[in-house]
Design an enzyme around this catalytic site. Structure first.
Site, PDB file in Angstrom:
ATOM      1  N   SER A  70       0.798  -1.229   0.000  1.00 59.46           N
ATOM      2  CA  SER A  70       0.000   0.000   0.000  1.00 59.46           C
ATOM      3  C   SER A  70       0.829   1.276   0.000  1.00 59.46           C
ATOM      4  O   SER A  70       0.270   2.370  -0.133  1.00 59.46           O
ATOM      5  CB  SER A  70      -0.969   0.000   1.187  1.00 59.46           C
ATOM      6  OG  SER A  70      -2.094  -0.809   0.882  1.00 59.46           O
ATOM      7  N   LYS A  73       0.251   3.782  -2.818  1.00 57.45           N
ATOM      8  CA  LYS A  73      -0.701   4.892  -2.793  1.00 57.45           C
ATOM      9  C   LYS A  73      -0.014   6.235  -2.584  1.00 57.45           C
ATOM     10  O   LYS A  73      -0.603   7.294  -2.863  1.00 57.45           O
ATOM     11  CB  LYS A  73      -1.759   4.652  -1.720  1.00 57.45           C
ATOM     12  CG  LYS A  73      -2.646   3.431  -2.001  1.00 57.45           C
ATOM     13  CD  LYS A  73      -3.692   3.252  -0.932  1.00 57.45           C
ATOM     14  CE  LYS A  73      -4.593   2.063  -1.227  1.00 57.45           C
ATOM     15  NZ  LYS A  73      -3.947   0.766  -0.989  1.00 57.45           N
ATOM     16  N   SER A 130      -6.662   3.595   3.382  1.00 52.82           N
ATOM     17  CA  SER A 130      -5.916   2.875   2.352  1.00 52.82           C
ATOM     18  C   SER A 130      -6.876   2.148   1.417  1.00 52.82           C
ATOM     19  O   SER A 130      -6.701   0.973   1.087  1.00 52.82           O
ATOM     20  CB  SER A 130      -4.934   1.878   2.984  1.00 52.82           C
ATOM     21  OG  SER A 130      -4.058   1.348   2.019  1.00 52.82           O
TER      22      SER A 130
END
Length: 214
Positions: A70, A73, A130
């Protein structure tokens, strides 16, 4: 699923600004053909970088290829901030959710295909939850498709000096060809702090309200 990753970036009001990136990830298989080895546990990779000069103060496995998970991102947000600064995206602009975006697995905001989400809410969904579906919404808005956006992400990474990073999607969901290093993520963290100070406060948010829920 790949093991989770942790990143910590802190802007200090001291003479020396530092970025600390600590990533607990499994390294990518070696590119060269080597005898198979028994799988080991997650490898820790870390780097301590002066955010002002970019000087590396400390590092361990900083150039080991690994999956970004993640942390991907962060690049999605960097390109979002750049679009806002250019005026090609507005905070109050409503983005349409595609079927592809709505199909993303958790963590997600549970958006339905055909619905919309304002850009600012999308930013908050990324930094607090997220949300994979929201990452794809932003990617499609900025690139036309998630695949095209991933190419833009990779090109921007190269321009920043992230030499070993390849992005394949907007969210960081598992893809064997998506890769990075702790050093490259520190470079990205530094760019977010240095070039997008007016948006940096979003990373302080712990929660946000969405359709009656917090």
């Amino acid at each position: 699923m790949h093991p989770p990753a942790r990143v910590s970036t802190r802007l200090l009001s001291l003479a020396v600004l530092t970025v600390l990136v600590a990533v607990l990830l499994t390294p990518l298989p070696a590119l060269a053909k080597r005898p198979a080895k028994k799988a080991s546990g997650p490898v820790a990779a870390e780097i301590l970088m002066d955010a002002g000069s970019g000087k590396v103060l400390q590092g361990r496995n900083a150039d080991t290829l690994t999956y970004p998970a993640s942390l991907t991102k962060m690049m999605t947000l960097l390109l979002t901030f750049e679009a806002l600064d250019r005026g090609t995206l507005r905070l109050n602009q409503n983005l349409v959710v595609s079927q592809h975006a709505a199909s993303m697995p958790p963590s997600r905001l549970w958006l339905s295909a055909g619905s919309t989400i304002p850009v600012e809410q999308a930013i908050l969904a990324l930094v607090t939850r997220s949300a994979n579906d929201v990452a794809v919404v932003l990617g499609e808005a900025l690139g036309g498709s998630e695949t095209a956006f991933a190419a833009k992400m990779t090109a921007r990474a190269k321009a920043l000096g992230m030499r070993r990073t390849v992005f394949r999607n907007a969210s960081g969901l598992p893809d064997r060809l998506q890769r990075t290093t702790a050093r490259d993520m520190a470079i990205l963290s530094r760019a977010l702090i240095r070039d997008h100070a007016r948006h940096y406060a979003y990373f302080q948010r712990r929660s946000f309200d969405w359709q009656g829920d917090t």
